[in-house]
Motif scaffolding. Structure first.
Motif, PDB file in Angstrom:
ATOM      1  N   MET A  55      59.678 144.413  90.710  1.00  0.00           N
ATOM      2  CA  MET A  55      60.967 145.014  90.984  1.00  0.00           C
ATOM      3  C   MET A  55      61.984 144.449  89.989  1.00  0.00           C
ATOM      4  N   GLN A  56      63.127 145.103  89.927  1.00  0.00           N
ATOM      5  CA  GLN A  56      64.184 144.601  89.058  1.00  0.00           C
ATOM      6  C   GLN A  56      65.512 144.690  89.782  1.00  0.00           C
ATOM      7  N   LEU A  57      66.374 143.762  89.455  1.00  0.00           N
ATOM      8  CA  LEU A  57      67.754 143.814  89.916  1.00  0.00           C
ATOM      9  C   LEU A  57      68.485 144.893  89.128  1.00  0.00           C
ATOM     10  N   ALA A  58      69.467 145.541  89.741  1.00  0.00           N
ATOM     11  CA  ALA A  58      70.221 146.588  89.045  1.00  0.00           C
ATOM     12  C   ALA A  58      71.566 146.800  89.717  1.00  0.00           C
ATOM     13  N   ARG A  59      72.478 147.383  88.965  1.00  0.00           N
ATOM     14  CA  ARG A  59      73.747 147.819  89.542  1.00  0.00           C
ATOM     15  C   ARG A  59      73.721 149.349  89.590  1.00  0.00           C
ATOM     16  N   VAL A  60      74.280 149.913  90.675  1.00  0.00           N
ATOM     17  CA  VAL A  60      74.359 151.369  90.790  1.00  0.00           C
ATOM     18  C   VAL A  60      75.602 151.846  90.049  1.00  0.00           C
ATOM     19  N   LEU A  61      75.384 152.630  88.993  1.00  0.00           N
ATOM     20  CA  LEU A  61      76.492 153.068  88.135  1.00  0.00           C
ATOM     21  C   LEU A  61      77.071 154.416  88.547  1.00  0.00           C
ATOM     22  N   GLY A  62      76.259 155.291  89.090  1.00  0.00           N
ATOM     23  CA  GLY A  62      76.765 156.625  89.383  1.00  0.00           C
ATOM     24  C   GLY A  62      75.697 157.513  89.950  1.00  0.00           C
ATOM     25  N   GLN A  63      75.916 158.806  89.859  1.00  0.00           N
ATOM     26  CA  GLN A  63      75.054 159.764  90.540  1.00  0.00           C
ATOM     27  C   GLN A  63      74.797 160.965  89.627  1.00  0.00           C
ATOM     28  N   VAL A  64      73.621 161.554  89.768  1.00  0.00           N
ATOM     29  CA  VAL A  64      73.260 162.746  89.007  1.00  0.00           C
ATOM     30  C   VAL A  64      73.288 163.952  89.943  1.00  0.00           C
ATOM     31  N   VAL A  65      73.907 165.040  89.498  1.00  0.00           N
ATOM     32  CA  VAL A  65      73.928 166.281  90.259  1.00  0.00           C
ATOM     33  C   VAL A  65      73.030 167.294  89.559  1.00  0.00           C
ATOM     34  N   ALA A  66      72.065 167.824  90.315  1.00  0.00           N
ATOM     35  CA  ALA A  66      71.097 168.755  89.736  1.00  0.00           C
ATOM     36  C   ALA A  66      70.765 169.822  90.771  1.00  0.00           C
TER      37      ALA A  66
ATOM     38  N   LYS B  52      69.363 161.528  97.158  1.00  0.00           N
ATOM     39  CA  LYS B  52      70.362 161.107  96.179  1.00  0.00           C
ATOM     40  C   LYS B  52      69.687 160.644  94.898  1.00  0.00           C
ATOM     41  N   LEU B  53      70.224 161.054  93.765  1.00  0.00           N
ATOM     42  CA  LEU B  53      69.725 160.631  92.457  1.00  0.00           C
ATOM     43  C   LEU B  53      70.753 159.682  91.858  1.00  0.00           C
ATOM     44  N   LEU B  54      70.455 158.389  91.819  1.00  0.00           N
ATOM     45  CA  LEU B  54      71.437 157.408  91.368  1.00  0.00           C
ATOM     46  C   LEU B  54      71.122 156.909  89.963  1.00  0.00           C
ATOM     47  N   VAL B  55      72.189 156.645  89.202  1.00  0.00           N
ATOM     48  CA  VAL B  55      72.040 156.070  87.860  1.00  0.00           C
ATOM     49  C   VAL B  55      72.124 154.553  87.989  1.00  0.00           C
ATOM     50  N   LEU B  56      71.095 153.846  87.492  1.00  0.00           N
ATOM     51  CA  LEU B  56      71.041 152.383  87.600  1.00  0.00           C
ATOM     52  C   LEU B  56      71.101 151.703  86.242  1.00  0.00           C
ATOM     53  N   GLN B  57      71.764 150.550  86.219  1.00  0.00           N
ATOM     54  CA  GLN B  57      71.702 149.649  85.068  1.00  0.00           C
ATOM     55  C   GLN B  57      70.933 148.399  85.497  1.00  0.00           C
ATOM     56  N   PRO B  58      69.703 148.193  84.979  1.00  0.00           N
ATOM     57  CA  PRO B  58      68.979 146.958  85.308  1.00  0.00           C
ATOM     58  C   PRO B  58      69.770 145.718  84.879  1.00  0.00           C
ATOM     59  N   LEU B  59      69.596 144.625  85.634  1.00  0.00           N
ATOM     60  CA  LEU B  59      70.314 143.375  85.372  1.00  0.00           C
ATOM     61  C   LEU B  59      69.314 142.243  85.144  1.00  0.00           C
ATOM     62  N   SER B  60      69.703 141.291  84.298  1.00  0.00           N
ATOM     63  CA  SER B  60      68.924 140.070  84.125  1.00  0.00           C
ATOM     64  C   SER B  60      69.190 139.128  85.299  1.00  0.00           C
ATOM     65  N   ALA B  61      68.469 138.005  85.333  1.00  0.00           N
ATOM     66  CA  ALA B  61      68.650 137.017  86.397  1.00  0.00           C
ATOM     67  C   ALA B  61      70.041 136.400  86.360  1.00  0.00           C
ATOM     68  N   SER B  62      70.733 136.515  85.211  1.00  0.00           N
ATOM     69  CA  SER B  62      72.097 135.980  85.127  1.00  0.00           C
ATOM     70  C   SER B  62      73.134 137.063  85.413  1.00  0.00           C
ATOM     71  N   GLY B  63      72.663 138.257  85.793  1.00  0.00           N
ATOM     72  CA  GLY B  63      73.590 139.308  86.198  1.00  0.00           C
ATOM     73  C   GLY B  63      74.109 140.175  85.064  1.00  0.00           C
ATOM     74  N   GLU B  64      73.555 139.989  83.868  1.00  0.00           N
ATOM     75  CA  GLU B  64      73.974 140.796  82.716  1.00  0.00           C
ATOM     76  C   GLU B  64      73.123 142.064  82.607  1.00  0.00           C
TER      77      GLU B  64
ATOM     78  N   HIS C 256      75.508 167.798  85.936  1.00  0.00           N
ATOM     79  CA  HIS C 256      76.392 166.771  85.363  1.00  0.00           C
ATOM     80  C   HIS C 256      76.059 165.461  86.038  1.00  0.00           C
ATOM     81  N   TRP C 257      76.554 164.363  85.470  1.00  0.00           N
ATOM     82  CA  TRP C 257      76.383 163.074  86.130  1.00  0.00           C
ATOM     83  C   TRP C 257      77.635 162.248  85.910  1.00  0.00           C
ATOM     84  N   SER C 258      77.843 161.306  86.809  1.00  0.00           N
ATOM     85  CA  SER C 258      79.028 160.456  86.728  1.00  0.00           C
ATOM     86  C   SER C 258      78.597 159.007  86.625  1.00  0.00           C
ATOM     87  N   VAL C 259      79.336 158.218  85.860  1.00  0.00           N
ATOM     88  CA  VAL C 259      79.120 156.764  85.878  1.00  0.00           C
ATOM     89  C   VAL C 259      80.479 156.091  85.981  1.00  0.00           C
TER      90      VAL C 259
END
Lengths: 88, 88, 88, 88, 88
Positions: free
Chosen positions: A1-12, A23-35, B84-87
């Motif tokens: 698994m990976q840590l991530a922040r939820v950035l937004g949503q996709v509409v389709a 729900k289709l969510l856009v994720l940014q994976p994060l390192s162990a230091s939160g980057e 479309h998608w939002s972030v």
């Protein structure tokens, strides 16, 4: 698994029938230091996560497990909302 | 899943029999900001996507699910067309 | 499989029901020379590993095997604690 | 799937019994513009491809599908020979 | 599959019961020109490979196939010893 922040949503509107109502969510994976670490992706959600939250997600065949007996065509699904984590 | 733009199409006369009649599209994965991110790939299409459209696709074992009960040998399939998608 | 060091632990109250009671560990993969190599990840543990230990973990579909007949939605699980390794 | 050029062949006397009689080809993945992109790999062939040809191949669990009901331990198999492809 | 050199061995007393009695080898993947390419990993062996030999290995779900009906939790297994390979 990976840590991530939820950035937004996709509409389709036009999508696989087994994705209807999910729900289709856009994720940014994060390192162990939160980057930010690695490419953004689109994931399903099985735990009620929202934009701005820190989560962890699973990739691959197991990404469909939380929806059993449904089998949405997903390769990434949020399976937990992170309260906090520690690293030494 | 990943966001992607449909760049073009592959023509192959000699191919696995389970790919007969299926479109082979060339995709460029996109980041959450809409920029090219990562290598181009060849994917099947399950939603009627065309060249120039923005889509999302699934990788791995789940890529064959939309064609059930057929089992084409695919590891990447378009499963939605993005409105479309939002972030944040 | 990959060598890794256990860096810490993730706490998540809200998570998939099949993860209840399972430790979520933060891992740093290691190269054959013992240096950090690649991104940190979150893994389950099937062998009683703790923070600071050197382990090896399995990715993908097989990550759920150690929990059989349970099927937690995991794509990475620690399957051994390393005593030592040799490279030539 | 990915586009690739067939670079050569691997000869291995000692191998898994389920690989007996199957060609082991060395592939160089290609970008949509036809340039080398990513690491070379070893793949099985299900369509009669030869050295110098441009092909596309599938990775992962689906790589064994073309050999059904045999189950060779493969994670990459050529499933088509490319006539040509277009990108916009 | 990928070409690799066997660099060494991992010793682990505490491990998944389904790994008991199986050799855990450290591999360095190789490019088609025989140079190190990509990260080292730990693999099982199904063909009697030893340290210093050039082999090819399979990743993912298929890595458990050579041990059937046993199902060791492995994502990488050596499936052949390379006599030689040619590239054009």
């Amino acid at each position: 698994m990976q840590l991530a922040r939820v950035l937004g949503q996709v509409v389709a509107t036009m999508k696989d029938a087994n994705l209807t109502g999910l729900k289709l969510l856009v994720l940014q994976p994060l390192s162990a230091s939160g980057e930010p670490a690695g490419r953004t992706l689109v994931a399903l959600d099985s735990v009620g996560a929202g934009v701005g939250e820190t989560v962890f997600f699973v990739r691959g065949r197991e990404a469909a497990f939380p929806f059993y007996p449904a089998e949405p065509p997903t390769d990434a699904t949020i399976v937990g909302i992170v309260d906090h984590w520690s690293v030494t």
